[in-house]
Each structure stands twice: as structure tokens, then as C-alpha cells.
Design a protein around this motif. Structure first.
Motif, mmCIF file in Angstrom:
data_model
loop_
_atom_site.group_PDB
_atom_site.id
_atom_site.type_symbol
_atom_site.label_atom_id
_atom_site.label_comp_id
_atom_site.label_asym_id
_atom_site.label_seq_id
_atom_site.Cartn_x
_atom_site.Cartn_y
_atom_site.Cartn_z
ATOM 1 N N LEU A 42 0.317 -5.972 -3.671
ATOM 2 C CA LEU A 42 0.179 -6.121 -5.123
ATOM 3 C C LEU A 42 -1.105 -5.468 -5.629
ATOM 4 O O LEU A 42 -1.127 -4.875 -6.717
ATOM 5 C CB LEU A 42 0.192 -7.598 -5.508
ATOM 6 C CG LEU A 42 1.546 -8.301 -5.450
ATOM 7 C CD1 LEU A 42 1.379 -9.765 -5.824
ATOM 8 C CD2 LEU A 42 2.549 -7.631 -6.336
ATOM 9 N N GLY A 43 -2.165 -5.560 -4.864
ATOM 10 C CA GLY A 43 -3.410 -4.895 -5.243
ATOM 11 C C GLY A 43 -3.254 -3.382 -5.260
ATOM 12 O O GLY A 43 -3.760 -2.708 -6.162
ATOM 13 N N ILE A 45 -0.444 -1.735 -5.756
ATOM 14 C CA ILE A 45 0.407 -1.406 -6.903
ATOM 15 C C ILE A 45 -0.400 -1.455 -8.194
ATOM 16 O O ILE A 45 -0.271 -0.592 -9.067
ATOM 17 C CB ILE A 45 1.611 -2.359 -6.964
ATOM 18 C CG1 ILE A 45 2.574 -2.064 -5.831
ATOM 19 C CG2 ILE A 45 2.329 -2.254 -8.296
ATOM 20 C CD1 ILE A 45 3.666 -3.081 -5.672
ATOM 21 N N THR A 46 -1.261 -2.448 -8.326
ATOM 22 C CA THR A 46 -2.094 -2.572 -9.523
ATOM 23 C C THR A 46 -3.026 -1.367 -9.660
ATOM 24 O O THR A 46 -3.189 -0.819 -10.749
ATOM 25 C CB THR A 46 -2.906 -3.875 -9.463
ATOM 26 O OG1 THR A 46 -2.011 -4.975 -9.299
ATOM 27 C CG2 THR A 46 -3.733 -4.066 -10.708
ATOM 28 N N ALA A 47 -3.620 -0.949 -8.568
ATOM 29 C CA ALA A 47 -4.496 0.225 -8.610
ATOM 30 C C ALA A 47 -3.715 1.473 -9.003
ATOM 31 O O ALA A 47 -4.184 2.284 -9.809
ATOM 32 C CB ALA A 47 -5.171 0.420 -7.255
ATOM 33 N N ASP A 48 -2.512 1.649 -8.468
ATOM 34 C CA ASP A 48 -1.686 2.802 -8.824
ATOM 35 C C ASP A 48 -1.321 2.783 -10.305
ATOM 36 O O ASP A 48 -1.328 3.830 -10.966
ATOM 37 C CB ASP A 48 -0.425 2.845 -7.980
ATOM 38 C CG ASP A 48 -0.694 3.241 -6.540
ATOM 39 O OD1 ASP A 48 -1.773 3.806 -6.280
ATOM 40 O OD2 ASP A 48 0.175 2.986 -5.686
ATOM 41 N N ILE A 49 -1.014 1.612 -10.836
ATOM 42 C CA ILE A 49 -0.674 1.505 -12.261
ATOM 43 C C ILE A 49 -1.880 1.852 -13.124
ATOM 44 O O ILE A 49 -1.763 2.550 -14.134
ATOM 45 C CB ILE A 49 -0.133 0.099 -12.581
ATOM 46 C CG1 ILE A 49 1.254 -0.071 -11.968
ATOM 47 C CG2 ILE A 49 -0.087 -0.152 -14.078
ATOM 48 C CD1 ILE A 49 1.801 -1.477 -12.028
ATOM 49 N N ILE A 50 -3.057 1.397 -12.729
ATOM 50 C CA ILE A 50 -4.274 1.729 -13.486
ATOM 51 C C ILE A 50 -4.516 3.232 -13.461
ATOM 52 O O ILE A 50 -4.829 3.835 -14.497
ATOM 53 C CB ILE A 50 -5.480 0.944 -12.934
ATOM 54 C CG1 ILE A 50 -5.339 -0.534 -13.277
ATOM 55 C CG2 ILE A 50 -6.791 1.510 -13.478
ATOM 56 C CD1 ILE A 50 -6.346 -1.422 -12.596
ATOM 57 N N TYR A 51 -4.352 3.875 -12.301
ATOM 58 C CA TYR A 51 -4.515 5.324 -12.222
ATOM 59 C C TYR A 51 -3.516 6.041 -13.115
ATOM 60 O O TYR A 51 -3.858 7.006 -13.796
ATOM 61 C CB TYR A 51 -4.370 5.815 -10.785
ATOM 62 C CG TYR A 51 -5.463 5.371 -9.863
ATOM 63 C CD1 TYR A 51 -6.768 5.202 -10.306
ATOM 64 C CD2 TYR A 51 -5.206 5.116 -8.528
ATOM 65 C CE1 TYR A 51 -7.767 4.794 -9.457
ATOM 66 C CE2 TYR A 51 -6.200 4.701 -7.663
ATOM 67 C CZ TYR A 51 -7.478 4.549 -8.131
ATOM 68 O OH TYR A 51 -8.460 4.146 -7.290
#
Length: 79
Positions: A42-43, A45-51
Motif C-alpha cells: 500500500l505504501g 502504491i501511494t508513492a506511485d499515485i503521488i508521482y
């Protein structure tokens, strides 16, 4: 047909490499269980979404600035 099937297997083997996140998930999952590995995923995925949001909202204009380009080139060279 054999050539076609071999290319399918080659594509599948190249499309799913074990990267650092997958290795961290496997390590955490083996040591601490499913939920710890799930939170690592989940972390990531969250980083990818922020990028993706940064790129979508125009961060590329900042990265095209000459000073930022020079800094990134030099940092990449030293690393």
C-alpha cells in the motif's frame, strides 16, 4: 505455434521482474506475516499515485528548468 508460445512466455517472464518493493514485501511477509507485507504494498502504491499526480499537475515544467536539469544530471553522475 511453438515460436508464438515461446514469445508469450518470454514476455511474461520479462514483465514481472522481482524489484526492491517485491523483495521487501516477500521479506516482510515471511518474517511478520501477510498484513505487514500488505502495508508495504500500500505504501508503494501511494508513492506511485503521488508521482503520477505530480506529473499530471505540471511538475514536468519544474524539471525542465536549466538549474534543476543540471542538478539532476550532476546528482545522477555522482551516484
Amino acid at each position: 505455434m511453438n515460436t508464438f508460445i515461446s514469445y508469450i512466455f518470454l514476455g511474461l517472464s520479462l514483465s514481472a521482474p522481482i524489484g526492491p518493493i517485491n523483495a521487501a514485501q516477500l521479506d516482510r511477509g515471511i518474517k511478520n506475516g501477510f498484513w505487514h507485507a500488505w502495508f508495504i504494498g500500500l505504501g508503494a502504491i501511494t508513492a506511485d499515485i503521488i508521482y503520477m499526480l505530480l506529473v499530471y499537475l505540471g511538475m514536468i515544467h519544474l524539471l525542465n528548468a536549466p538549474f534543476v536539469k543540471a542538478f539532476l544530471w550532476l546528482f545522477g553522475f555522482f551516484v
